[in-house]
Design a protein around this motif. Structure first.
Motif, PDB file in Angstrom:
ATOM      1  N   PHE A 149       0.801  -0.998   0.129  1.00  0.00           N
ATOM      2  CA  PHE A 149      -0.038  -0.343   0.061  1.00  0.00           C
ATOM      3  C   PHE A 149       0.746   1.446  -0.340  1.00  0.00           C
ATOM      4  O   PHE A 149       1.834   1.652   0.542  1.00  0.00           O
ATOM      5  CB  PHE A 149      -1.339   0.423   1.142  1.00  0.00           C
TER       6      PHE A 149
ATOM      7  N   ALA B 207      -2.859   4.739   3.291  1.00  0.00           N
ATOM      8  CA  ALA B 207      -3.542   3.796   4.077  1.00  0.00           C
ATOM      9  C   ALA B 207      -4.190   4.877   4.950  1.00  0.00           C
ATOM     10  O   ALA B 207      -3.830   6.143   5.858  1.00  0.00           O
ATOM     11  CB  ALA B 207      -2.835   2.572   5.574  1.00  0.00           C
TER      12      ALA B 207
ATOM     13  N   THR C 246      -7.339   5.541   8.130  1.00  0.00           N
ATOM     14  CA  THR C 246      -8.147   4.675   9.747  1.00  0.00           C
ATOM     15  C   THR C 246      -8.866   5.816  10.144  1.00  0.00           C
ATOM     16  O   THR C 246      -8.929   6.505  10.382  1.00  0.00           O
ATOM     17  CB  THR C 246      -6.962   3.871  10.870  1.00  0.00           C
TER      18      THR C 246
ATOM     19  N   LEU D 161      -4.716  -1.864  11.588  1.00  0.00           N
ATOM     20  CA  LEU D 161      -3.993  -1.428  10.359  1.00  0.00           C
ATOM     21  C   LEU D 161      -2.403  -1.824  10.774  1.00  0.00           C
ATOM     22  O   LEU D 161      -2.156  -2.053   9.873  1.00  0.00           O
ATOM     23  CB  LEU D 161      -4.248   0.001  10.318  1.00  0.00           C
TER      24      LEU D 161
ATOM     25  N   LEU E 268      -0.148  -4.201   8.961  1.00  0.00           N
ATOM     26  CA  LEU E 268       0.950  -3.576   7.697  1.00  0.00           C
ATOM     27  C   LEU E 268       2.203  -3.560   7.790  1.00  0.00           C
ATOM     28  O   LEU E 268       3.037  -3.745   7.080  1.00  0.00           O
ATOM     29  CB  LEU E 268       1.114  -1.943   8.000  1.00  0.00           C
TER      30      LEU E 268
ATOM     31  N   VAL F  61       0.071   7.096   7.039  1.00  0.00           N
ATOM     32  CA  VAL F  61      -0.745   6.434   8.245  1.00  0.00           C
ATOM     33  C   VAL F  61      -0.998   8.077   8.034  1.00  0.00           C
ATOM     34  O   VAL F  61      -1.152   8.914   8.850  1.00  0.00           O
ATOM     35  CB  VAL F  61      -0.704   5.436   8.633  1.00  0.00           C
TER      36      VAL F  61
ATOM     37  N   ILE G   2      -5.191   1.477   1.723  1.00  0.00           N
ATOM     38  CA  ILE G   2      -5.982   0.558   2.405  1.00  0.00           C
ATOM     39  C   ILE G   2      -7.022   1.296   3.276  1.00  0.00           C
ATOM     40  O   ILE G   2      -5.801   2.580   4.184  1.00  0.00           O
ATOM     41  CB  ILE G   2      -4.981  -0.573   3.467  1.00  0.00           C
TER      42      ILE G   2
ATOM     43  N   SER H 136      -8.559   1.282   7.308  1.00  0.00           N
ATOM     44  CA  SER H 136      -9.047   0.352   8.558  1.00  0.00           C
ATOM     45  C   SER H 136      -9.958   0.568   9.824  1.00  0.00           C
ATOM     46  O   SER H 136     -10.096   1.652  10.377  1.00  0.00           O
ATOM     47  CB  SER H 136      -7.528  -0.077   9.708  1.00  0.00           C
TER      48      SER H 136
END
Length: 215
Positions: free
Chosen positions: A51, A54, A56, A66, A70, A80, A154, A156
């Protein structure tokens, strides 16, 4: 593999295990939830997925899931981004109660209506419609541009915040999304067209872990 959007509901939380309405409360993962997150990371690695960015929520059960995913995938850690727009649906006065306590206070029919209605919020809380009103604009402004640029992304998050996003992506009706269940830590892998339409969708799911509906 590029241009993938992966949505993952967090692993089992301490309150999922106790059948408690969680919402924006902040319990962590159970031992089972940790194992589920490890499985999700390994199956995504097996798919050859890495990824670039990310997303979240601000709740630790999603963040912890998450981090584990990862870590299992390995390689360079992506950027992130944490945002409350991806938080679970706020259950208001139901938060912290298990289903039996809620039924004793408001009655079984009313509690079921709050859980399964699209636009009826519990006292002091959010409906799924309310949740969608924050999740969907956030997706369009902050997540979709990365996918459109050809990145693997991604997310989460939580059962209801992800339902709100899936409803938008798959163009589901309010009734169709209420019937959609998300297993804990079971990645939903999407390939999207240049217009944002779903070109391909696969659910990577274990034999257990179906949604409790309690956040």
């Amino acid at each position: 593999m590029t241009n993938r959007l992966v949505l993952v509901r967090h692993g089992e939380s301490e309150w999922n295990k106790k059948n408690i309405f969680t919402g924006i409360r902040n319990p962590d993962l159970t031992d089972k939830g940790l194992i589920e997150a490890v499985w999700a990371g390994r199956v995504l690695k097996g798919e050859g997925l890495h990824f670039d960015v990310a997303f979240t929520s601000k709740l630790k059960r999603a963040q912890h899931t998450l981090d584990i995913i990862l870590g299992e995938i390995g390689g360079d850690i992506p950027e992130v981004i944490e945002d409350p727009a991806l938080n679970e649906r706020d259950y208001g006065e139901l938060s912290g109660l298990n289903k039996d306590q809620a039924r004793e206070r408001w009655g079984e029919e009313q509690v079921l209506s709050w859980r399964r209605s699209y636009d009826e919020p519990p006292p002091g809380g959010e409906s799924l419609k309310d949740t969608a009103a924050r999740v969907q604009p956030y997706y369009l402004e902050h997540i979709w541009p990365h996918v459109a640029a050809g990145k693997n992304v991604i997310v989460s998050a939580h059962g209801n915040s992800l339902r709100a996003l899936i409803m938008f992506l798959e163009k589901l009706s309010p009734q169709e999304i209420l019937d959609r269940e998300l297993a804990t830590a079971a990645p939903q892998v999407y390939r999207l067209s240049h217009t944002g339409d779903v070109a391909e969708h696969r659910e990577l799911v274990r034999s257990e872990g179906r949604d409790s509906g309690l956040g």
